[in-house]
Design an enzyme around this catalytic site. Sequence first.
Site, PDB file in Angstrom:
ATOM      1  N   TRP A 131      46.095   3.002  18.468  1.00  0.00           N
ATOM      2  CA  TRP A 131      45.724   4.449  19.149  1.00  0.00           C
ATOM      3  C   TRP A 131      46.899   5.168  18.774  1.00  0.00           C
ATOM      4  O   TRP A 131      48.087   4.865  19.141  1.00  0.00           O
ATOM      5  CB  TRP A 131      45.417   4.366  20.736  1.00  0.00           C
ATOM      6  CG  TRP A 131      45.109   5.577  21.185  1.00  0.00           C
ATOM      7  CD1 TRP A 131      44.564   6.611  20.713  1.00  0.00           C
ATOM      8  CD2 TRP A 131      45.751   6.252  22.316  1.00  0.00           C
ATOM      9  NE1 TRP A 131      44.487   7.624  21.594  1.00  0.00           N
ATOM     10  CE2 TRP A 131      45.307   7.291  22.608  1.00  0.00           C
ATOM     11  CE3 TRP A 131      46.606   5.708  23.282  1.00  0.00           C
ATOM     12  CZ2 TRP A 131      45.410   8.281  23.842  1.00  0.00           C
ATOM     13  CZ3 TRP A 131      46.550   6.209  24.550  1.00  0.00           C
ATOM     14  CH2 TRP A 131      46.248   7.402  24.620  1.00  0.00           C
ATOM     15  N   ASP A 212      46.368  -2.734  27.465  1.00  0.00           N
ATOM     16  CA  ASP A 212      45.802  -1.578  27.466  1.00  0.00           C
ATOM     17  C   ASP A 212      44.176  -1.646  27.491  1.00  0.00           C
ATOM     18  O   ASP A 212      43.831  -1.998  26.622  1.00  0.00           O
ATOM     19  CB  ASP A 212      46.368  -0.529  26.192  1.00  0.00           C
ATOM     20  CG  ASP A 212      45.594   0.602  26.053  1.00  0.00           C
ATOM     21  OD1 ASP A 212      45.027   1.115  27.019  1.00  0.00           O
ATOM     22  OD2 ASP A 212      46.040   1.588  25.431  1.00  0.00           O
ATOM     23  N   LYS A 247      36.935   6.661  30.480  1.00  0.00           N
ATOM     24  CA  LYS A 247      35.541   6.491  29.745  1.00  0.00           C
ATOM     25  C   LYS A 247      34.709   5.961  30.677  1.00  0.00           C
ATOM     26  O   LYS A 247      33.476   6.468  30.797  1.00  0.00           O
ATOM     27  CB  LYS A 247      35.986   5.520  28.534  1.00  0.00           C
ATOM     28  CG  LYS A 247      37.371   5.898  27.878  1.00  0.00           C
ATOM     29  CD  LYS A 247      37.278   6.971  27.113  1.00  0.00           C
ATOM     30  CE  LYS A 247      38.697   7.559  26.677  1.00  0.00           C
ATOM     31  NZ  LYS A 247      38.922   8.212  25.475  1.00  0.00           N
TER      32      LYS A 247
END
Length: 397
Positions: A131, A212, A247
């Site tokens: 990312w 993560d 999310k």
Amino acid sequence: MIFSQISQAPADPILGLTDAFKKDPRQDKVNLGVGVYKDESGQTPVLKSVKLAEAKMLETETSKTYLGIEGVQLYNKVVQELLFGADSKIVKEGLAATAQAPGGTGSLRVAAEFVVNNTASKTIWVSKPTWANHQNIFSAAGLSIKEYGYYDAATQSLNFDAMMADLQSAEAGELVLLHGCCHNPSGIDLSAEQWAVVADLCLSKQLLPLFDFAYQGFGDGIEEDAQGLRTVAAVVPELIVANSFSKNFGLYNERIGAVTVVAQDAATVQKAFSQVKRTIRANYSNPPAHGGLIVSTVLSDPELKALWVNEVTGMRQRIAEMRQLFVDTLKAEGVEQDFSFICGQKGMFSFSGLNKAQVERLREEFGIYIVGSGRISVAGMTKSNIPVICKAIAKVL
Ligand code: PMP
């Protein structure tokens, strides 16, 4: 003048794209850049479980006094249960300590600063690619970044041998960033066997895993997606998790995540955690309450939790459906290149293999916005925009 010396910063590769999208006057433009879930009608809805929790909170909230540095206590408990399982040794023996933090980003930043300020290691290994914001966050915290091999563009698959070979050269105490599931940007995750190998490597080389975990529930299921983390946590005595509910609860703008430290005994974890709290105090003092209250209200109420599990399942299934429809529609548009690998990728993103020039043409000629790396947010696709997207891709290939 002081400020006139300052140079213009480049636009963020992902959020800058959204700014450009907003300014685009074309009616049929499509934003597949940022990782935001859209439903079939193209909206990013507030989950029903969240609305019900908020209604409950409105009735029961009696004060807006400060939270403690670590945030909502019940939130920290339910986060640990979601990560490790309510019956896990880590939860039962108090081997973890959790602080609520502003999103996955804030959690990663707190974790990185905690490591820089309290351990000898100043290096983090990240997957190639990863990312885009990881580099920003970690270098801002004072870590130097090394990359381990991950994605093999030629075969559109994981190059596990390269990953292992690179991590062999990591030094004891160095951090290794691992995407818990739904690897961003590739959508390619480790198998159960590969997680076990990574766990053994971290143990034998005394590396410090930093998970993560931003997409729990978007891969194979809420419990299933935690298996990598749980495998590593069963082997390695110390690790850190930065998780996010942006999310899987659709709480993007509430900025809700958590940083969790695990150690071999409860006394050690509490000592380490006192330094995590010190890091937080120096950054934002204590977190905002709303997101933590929503998540803890939902996860501690069996009915609301069941509703949430259903809603996450719905989001996951819709994305899987869009993957299939995308691949089928490309074929129907006469695209000969095999895109079937997209159906095997997990999470919101698809690493399409489109190159920079193709990405640019998609934006300029067709108003379709995707990240320069070729990463497409499948979560932004709908039955109505897929034909437009596929027609355009067929033209630029
Ligand atoms: N990690 C990864 C891999 C992500 O994709 C994201 C969101 N794009 C985050 C962390 C951070 O999420 P947030 O700060 O919005 O909770």
